[in-house]
Design an enzyme around this catalytic site. Structure first.
Site, PDB file in Angstrom:
ATOM      1  N   ARG A  32      35.389 101.472  31.012  1.00  0.00           N
ATOM      2  CA  ARG A  32      35.740 100.380  30.461  1.00  0.00           C
ATOM      3  C   ARG A  32      36.969  99.466  32.147  1.00  0.00           C
ATOM      4  NH1 ARG A  32      38.740  99.933  25.414  1.00  0.00           N
ATOM      5  NH2 ARG A  32      39.295 101.626  26.376  1.00  0.00           N
ATOM      6  N   ASP A  57      62.453  91.992  41.351  1.00  0.00           N
ATOM      7  CA  ASP A  57      60.689  92.483  41.529  1.00  0.00           C
ATOM      8  C   ASP A  57      60.385  91.680  42.218  1.00  0.00           C
ATOM      9  OD1 ASP A  57      61.200  93.655  39.346  1.00  0.00           O
ATOM     10  OD2 ASP A  57      59.296  93.088  37.990  1.00  0.00           O
ATOM     11  N   HIS A 127      64.176 101.831  55.107  1.00  0.00           N
ATOM     12  CA  HIS A 127      63.131 101.521  54.278  1.00  0.00           C
ATOM     13  C   HIS A 127      62.393 100.888  54.574  1.00  0.00           C
ATOM     14  CE1 HIS A 127      60.192  99.535  51.059  1.00  0.00           C
ATOM     15  NE2 HIS A 127      59.434 101.064  51.525  1.00  0.00           N
ATOM     16  N   TYR A 140      58.068  95.792  44.827  1.00  0.00           N
ATOM     17  CA  TYR A 140      58.875  96.871  43.762  1.00  0.00           C
ATOM     18  C   TYR A 140      59.973  95.971  42.966  1.00  0.00           C
ATOM     19  CZ  TYR A 140      61.439  94.360  48.664  1.00  0.00           C
ATOM     20  OH  TYR A 140      61.502  93.697  49.217  1.00  0.00           O
ATOM     21  N   GLU A 151      72.333  92.422  55.444  1.00  0.00           N
ATOM     22  CA  GLU A 151      71.478  93.577  55.820  1.00  0.00           C
ATOM     23  C   GLU A 151      71.364  93.643  57.222  1.00  0.00           C
ATOM     24  OE1 GLU A 151      66.392  92.870  54.752  1.00  0.00           O
ATOM     25  OE2 GLU A 151      67.408  90.979  56.323  1.00  0.00           O
ATOM     26  N   LYS A 178      62.693  89.618  63.743  1.00  0.00           N
ATOM     27  CA  LYS A 178      63.867  90.638  63.253  1.00  0.00           C
ATOM     28  C   LYS A 178      64.053  92.189  63.636  1.00  0.00           C
ATOM     29  CE  LYS A 178      64.487  90.802  58.586  1.00  0.00           C
ATOM     30  NZ  LYS A 178      64.784  90.008  56.890  1.00  0.00           N
ATOM     31  N   ASP A 179      62.710  92.631  62.281  1.00  0.00           N
ATOM     32  CA  ASP A 179      62.003  94.048  62.442  1.00  0.00           C
ATOM     33  C   ASP A 179      61.943  94.613  64.248  1.00  0.00           C
ATOM     34  OD1 ASP A 179      62.387  93.625  59.669  1.00  0.00           O
ATOM     35  OD2 ASP A 179      60.603  93.407  59.850  1.00  0.00           O
TER      36      ASP A 179
END
Length: 191
Positions: A32, A57, A127, A140, A151, A178-179
């Protein structure tokens, strides 16, 4: 961390970074389909020796070769339990805890909807992830709330850290501004 690697409902696989581990929940399947408990606080505490409280979350959708990270917060530091529910990603954690025996080290793990693996990343690590499949949905849980004022972002391609991202030949990662402006190792604040 005192881990119980033989817990009946999940397996813990140590990584090269102190306190970072892969969580493999037990998957029950038949003709199933399948069922798994993606998180159970009692079982997680029993298996890991950690009592964590998740307060948020997050769920993201990204296209292939999108690279998000390497993020962390200097205040309201977050432990994260991460997983993929559609597609696959190469998930990375970098130890930026000065007092850690694995300071400056990184680990990378493929997380996918097929392998059901999760990665536990304690507070004090940067991360990020790279999407390997056509699309991916990434979930996450965090142990503290998002705090944009504190940050920070470590450069994804920092030569001191030397992450071996599995990018296809000739492909540049798709990143936001930003990254792309992440700080090099020597300039990035540490814990």
């Amino acid at each position: 961390m005192t881990a119980n690697l033989s817990h009946p409902k999940l397996a813990l696989i140590p990584t090269a970074i102190h306190d970072v581990f892969v969580v493999e929940p037990k998957v029950f399947g038949d003709e199933r389909g399948w069922f798994t408990e993606s998180f159970n606080a009692h079982d997680f505490a029993q298996a890991t020796g950690l009592k964590v409280e998740f307060v948020q979350d997050n769920h993201s959708f990204s296209r292939q070769w999108t690279l998000r990270g390497l993020h962390y917060q200097l205040e309201q530091t977050q432990g994260k339990l991460v997983r993929v529910v559609a597609g696959s990603v190469f998930d990375v954690a970098v130890d930026i805890r000065k007092d850690s025996p694995t300071y400056g080290k990184w680990v990378g793990v493929e997380l996918s909807a097929q392998n059901h693996k999760q990665l536990w990343i304690p507070a004090g690590l940067a991360h990020g992830f790279l999407v390997l499949s056509e699309n991916a949905e990434f979930l996450y849980k965090t142990t503290d709330y998002y705090h944009p004022q504190s940050e920070a972002c470590l450069a994804w391609n920092d030569p001191t850290v030397g992450i071996q991202w599995p990018l296809a030949s000739g492909v540049a990662p798709n990143m936001n501004a930003k990254d792309a402006a992440g700080l090099l190792w020597d300039a990035a604040p540490k814990f």
